[in-house]
Scaffold this motif. Structure first.
Motif, PDB file in Angstrom:
ATOM      1  N   ILE A 156       0.856  -1.396  -0.050  1.00  0.00           N
ATOM      2  CA  ILE A 156       0.272   0.327  -0.028  1.00  0.00           C
ATOM      3  C   ILE A 156       0.923   1.164  -0.435  1.00  0.00           C
ATOM      4  O   ILE A 156       0.638   1.907  -1.022  1.00  0.00           O
ATOM      5  CB  ILE A 156      -0.701   0.064   0.516  1.00  0.00           C
ATOM      6  N   ASP A 157       2.190   0.865   0.942  1.00  0.00           N
ATOM      7  CA  ASP A 157       2.997   2.215   0.787  1.00  0.00           C
ATOM      8  C   ASP A 157       3.565   2.704  -0.849  1.00  0.00           C
ATOM      9  O   ASP A 157       3.905   3.504  -1.137  1.00  0.00           O
ATOM     10  CB  ASP A 157       3.636   2.527   2.199  1.00  0.00           C
ATOM     11  N   ARG A 161       3.173   6.027  -2.835  1.00  0.00           N
ATOM     12  CA  ARG A 161       4.210   6.987  -3.279  1.00  0.00           C
ATOM     13  C   ARG A 161       4.320   6.647  -4.418  1.00  0.00           C
ATOM     14  O   ARG A 161       4.870   7.901  -5.493  1.00  0.00           O
ATOM     15  CB  ARG A 161       5.662   6.358  -3.061  1.00  0.00           C
ATOM     16  N   ALA A 162       3.871   5.819  -5.789  1.00  0.00           N
ATOM     17  CA  ALA A 162       4.147   5.813  -6.868  1.00  0.00           C
ATOM     18  C   ALA A 162       2.792   6.716  -7.430  1.00  0.00           C
ATOM     19  O   ALA A 162       3.054   7.096  -8.447  1.00  0.00           O
ATOM     20  CB  ALA A 162       3.287   4.182  -7.715  1.00  0.00           C
ATOM     21  N   MET A 163       1.571   7.382  -6.557  1.00  0.00           N
ATOM     22  CA  MET A 163       0.679   7.589  -6.464  1.00  0.00           C
ATOM     23  C   MET A 163       1.096   8.598  -6.867  1.00  0.00           C
ATOM     24  O   MET A 163       0.510  10.235  -7.116  1.00  0.00           O
ATOM     25  CB  MET A 163      -0.603   7.523  -6.570  1.00  0.00           C
ATOM     26  N   LEU A 171       1.856  14.829   3.984  1.00  0.00           N
ATOM     27  CA  LEU A 171       0.846  13.987   2.355  1.00  0.00           C
ATOM     28  C   LEU A 171       1.994  12.320   2.364  1.00  0.00           C
ATOM     29  O   LEU A 171       0.790  11.344   2.115  1.00  0.00           O
ATOM     30  CB  LEU A 171       0.961  14.291   0.898  1.00  0.00           C
ATOM     31  N   ALA A 172       3.250  12.577   2.922  1.00  0.00           N
ATOM     32  CA  ALA A 172       3.620  11.931   3.535  1.00  0.00           C
ATOM     33  C   ALA A 172       3.085  10.979   4.714  1.00  0.00           C
ATOM     34  O   ALA A 172       3.473   9.253   4.248  1.00  0.00           O
ATOM     35  CB  ALA A 172       5.422  11.930   2.763  1.00  0.00           C
TER      36      ALA A 172
END
Length: 312
Positions: A156-157, A161-163, A171-172
């Motif tokens: 999921i992480d 991070r790809a999106m 946001l992170a």
């Protein structure tokens, strides 16, 4: 003519709590008291790190590279200015622990709160409605439980991070909290579903249905308060699990941003110097992480026993 006796005022919430079985169980348990003291000290130092910490380890202007990799104050070469020593950048480790614990606690508590809201809502819906809704939610739970939670969190992480490749700051943190939450809601859903299946067949629920109370109000006002006991115990234990998950992700380099290092990031940084003699850089963050997780777990075990008379 004699006056009627006046009724004594009802005791307040705090008075009833201090006279209740839970407080008595807490007072008679040295393990619970010790765990509570350790947890409170850690939370206090993390929340008030700006005032308690002797230095600001993330203020680049105050860092002195000449003081890097100093041992603790009681060892040869140590300085009383840095009680637990410094890291490779000259940051005070004691101060870094306080600031790092703040981030770990924030991520852990936020992820547990979000997963609890999701899990309780879905578990209540599955147990009360039943049928295809129950079957679908439980099959999703089975799929989630068939994979290790850390791998699901990594997946999921990574997708998050790809999106959002330029994710920084809030946001992170949001991506990390979502990654941990989406792996932790299953336990709440299964626990609440089991309790709801028992509660929905009791007389007070049947009576509410007979008088025409809407299902949503029955779940919210009648069933939910009676299934929250196990949820509170599970949430207490899950806080420690969420903090360790966050530390694991940060240790692997996919956790919080490097500019806001948590305990896991501090352990990862210190791991590079563990076998070169600077053991304090990684040992102290590890000790802090163990203290927080162990104290919270012990409090969860005590709360489980205190809320269940059959375990006392």
């Amino acid at each position: 003519m004699s006056s009627s006796p006046s009724l004594a005022p009802e005791p307040g919430v705090f008075a009833r709590f201090f006279d209740g079985d839970v407080w008595h169980s807490f007072r008679s348990s040295p393990v619970a008291i010790t765990a509570a003291v350790i947890a409170l000290v850690c939370v206090f130092c993390a929340v008030f790190a700006d005032w308690v910490a002797p230095h600001n380890p993330f203020d680049l202007a105050s860092l002195e590279l000449m003081d890097s990799r100093l041992p603790p104050a009681w060892m040869e070469g140590g300085s009383s200015k840095y009680l637990l020593g410094t890291d490779d950048q000259g940051r005070d480790i004691l101060s870094a622990l306080m600031y790092g614990a703040r981030i770990s606690l924030f991520v852990g508590l936020a992820s547990v709160l979000l997963s609890m809201v999701m899990g309780v809502g879905l578990g209540l819906l599955a147990g009360f409605v039943g049928g295809k809704v129950d079957a679908f939610i439980m099959r999703v739970c089975d799929v989630m439980l068939s994979f290790p939670s850390i791998l699901v969190a990594l997946l999921i992480d990574g997708v998050g991070r790809a999106m959002f490749p330029d994710a920084h700051g809030a946001l992170a943190f949001l991506v990390l909290i979502l990654a941990i939450s989406l792996t932790g809601w299953v336990q709440y859903a299964r626990t609440v579903r089991g309790s709801t299946l028992v509660e929905r067949n009791k007389e007070y629920v049947q009576a509410a249905r007979v008088i025409g109370v809407k299902p949503g109000r029955i779940m919210r006002k009648h069933v939910l308060p009676n299934v929250l006991g196990p949820v509170l115990v599970l949430a207490t234990i899950q806080v420690a699990a969420a903090i360790i998950t966050e530390a694991t992700l940060s240790f692997l380099g996919v956790g919080v941003p490097p500019t806001s290092p948590s305990l896991g990031t501090l352990i990862r940084v210190g791991n590079d110097f563990l076998f070169s003699g600077e053991w304090w850089i990684t040992i102290w963050p590890g000790v802090m992480l163990v203290l927080i997780a162990l104290s919270v777990n012990l409090l969860g075990d005590w709360l489980r026993d205190a809320l269940n008379p059959r375990l006392r």
